[in-house]
Design an enzyme around this catalytic site. Structure first.
Site: not given
Ligand SMILES: CCCSCc1cc(N)cc2c(=O)[nH]c(N)nc12
Ligand SMILES: [Zn+2]
Length: 373
Positions: A96, A147, A190, A217, A267, A310
């Site tokens: 969504g 959602d 939400q 949201g 995430d 590195c």
């Protein structure tokens, strides 16, 4: 049970928790940062490199894989794990959010979302049931309920109606979930920036007894202090003994502030996205490797980092590769940025073990700089 959360310890100095998320594809130490592999790959990284840098779970995307190559093809390959040769855990978003962030001519109804493919303009439709069918075919260990992530800012009435519809969609997802023993379905809370709507959304979803809950949201353009305030009143609405996933959040400061507020999973496309234009997260803050001041700089990206990049390459060399548009340059900055965030969460877990996460946050910001974005 597909996913079992084991709460190991709560930090005495903050609301942070140390936990383990047991899944059919291995155990995940939380709080965890999850690299995003939108199109069945963590951009420019091999699965071996993603494992080597320490990732125990990655994300992929229902929307993108539905459009291309199609979830039926991935199912024919034996599911996403075998298709992309990743044998650890996978979480898939429900689609969504991506419809609204990527496609044109969206039309949202009680039934679902009608939209045009951002690839070829095809008229497509995703409903809660379709989102479940796609994620079943992909075979992810954790699926997200379908959602709507309301735009920011938006009218209170719109957010209220949208949040109530998201609760009804969550129930439809649960009803059409036919593999609960193999795949865990998480609900997504939400409610915009409104405490009452967040409370109602959390109540609706916790009454459905999901194995885990995401806070959606957020990270939609709101100021960070508003995001943290929303977390302050939303996290207490969620059960202690289940994992909490803050969607789309991944700058170092937001990871720390989220963990302090009791978030277990994060995430974000940030580390891989900024790596592609040569922006690097280091213990002293961000650096942009194309900057001329690194031309003769024969030191590592981050003197305090022991990652492959590195240990083996210099700022001068990596700058040269980016200036020359050499793909290897993107691989080196991507590897480092992902390693940096995975290691940051390892240090967060250690600080929780020692009941000193607030002290660790202050020490980190003293070096990193207070306002990373
Ligand atoms: C692979 C990308 C996962 S996170 C995408 C995302 C990001 C942000 N910021 C919010 C939301 C949300 O409210 N709902 C859903 N399903 N996803 C969201
Ligand atoms: Zn490094």
């Amino acid at each position: 049970m597909a996913v079992r959360y084991e709460l190991i310890k709560t930090c005495k100095q903050s609301g942070a928790r140390l936990g383990k998320l047991h899944t059919p594809h291995g155990t995940i130490d939380t709080p965890v940062f999850m690299p995003v592999g939108t199109q069945a790959t963590v951009k420019s990284m091999s699965p071996e490199e993603v494992k080597e840098l320490g990732a125990q779970i990655i994300l992929s995307n229902t929307y993108h894989l539905f459009l291309r190559p199609g979830h039926e093809l991935v199912q024919q390959a034996g599911g996403l794990h075998s298709f992309m040769n990743w044998d650890r855990a996978i979480l898939t978003d429900s689609g969504g959010f991506q419809v609204f962030s990527l496609s044109e001519n969206r039309k949202i109804t009680e039934e679902g979302v009608q939209f045009r493919s951002h690839l070829n303009g095809d008229k497509l439709f995703i409903s809660p049931e379709k989102a479940m069918e796609i994620q079943n075919a992909l075979g992810s260990d954790i699926m997200m309920a379908f959602d709507e992530c309301p735009p920011y800012p938006a009218e209170y009435e719109y957010i209220k109606a949208s949040t109530e519809r998201t609760s009804r969609w969550a129930e439809r997802c649960l009803k059409s979930h036919n593999r609960p023993e193999d795949q865990a379905l998480f609900g997504i809370v939400q409610g915009g920036m409104h405490e009452e709507l967040r409370r109602q959304s959390a109540a609706d979803l916790t009454s459905l007894d999901f194995p885990g809950y995401a806070i959606g949201g957020l990270s939609v353009g709101e100021p960070k202090d508003i995001m943290f305030r929303v977390l302050d009143f939303t996290v207490p609405f969620l059960p202690q003994h289940k994992p909490r996933y803050l969607m789309g959040v991944g700058s170092p400061d937001a990871l720390l502030e989220g963990a302090i507020r009791g978030i277990d999973m994060f995430d974000c496309v940030l580390p891989t996205r900024i790596a592609r234009n040569g922006t690097v997260m280091t213990s002293q803050g961000r650096l942009v490797i194309r900057n001329a001041k690194y031309m003769n700089d024969f030191t590592p990206l981050d003197p305090n980092c022991d990652c492959y990049t590195c240990k083996n390459y210099t700022r001068a060399y990596i700058r040269h590769l980016h200036k020359a548009d050499e793909i290897f340059g993107v691989r080196l900055t991507t590897y480092h940025n992902l390693y940096f965030l995975v290691q940051l969460m390892k240090r967060v877990r250690q600080a929780i073990m020692e009941d000193r996460l607030l002290d660790f946050r202050d020490e980190f910001f003293d070096q990193y700089g207070l306002h990373d974005n």
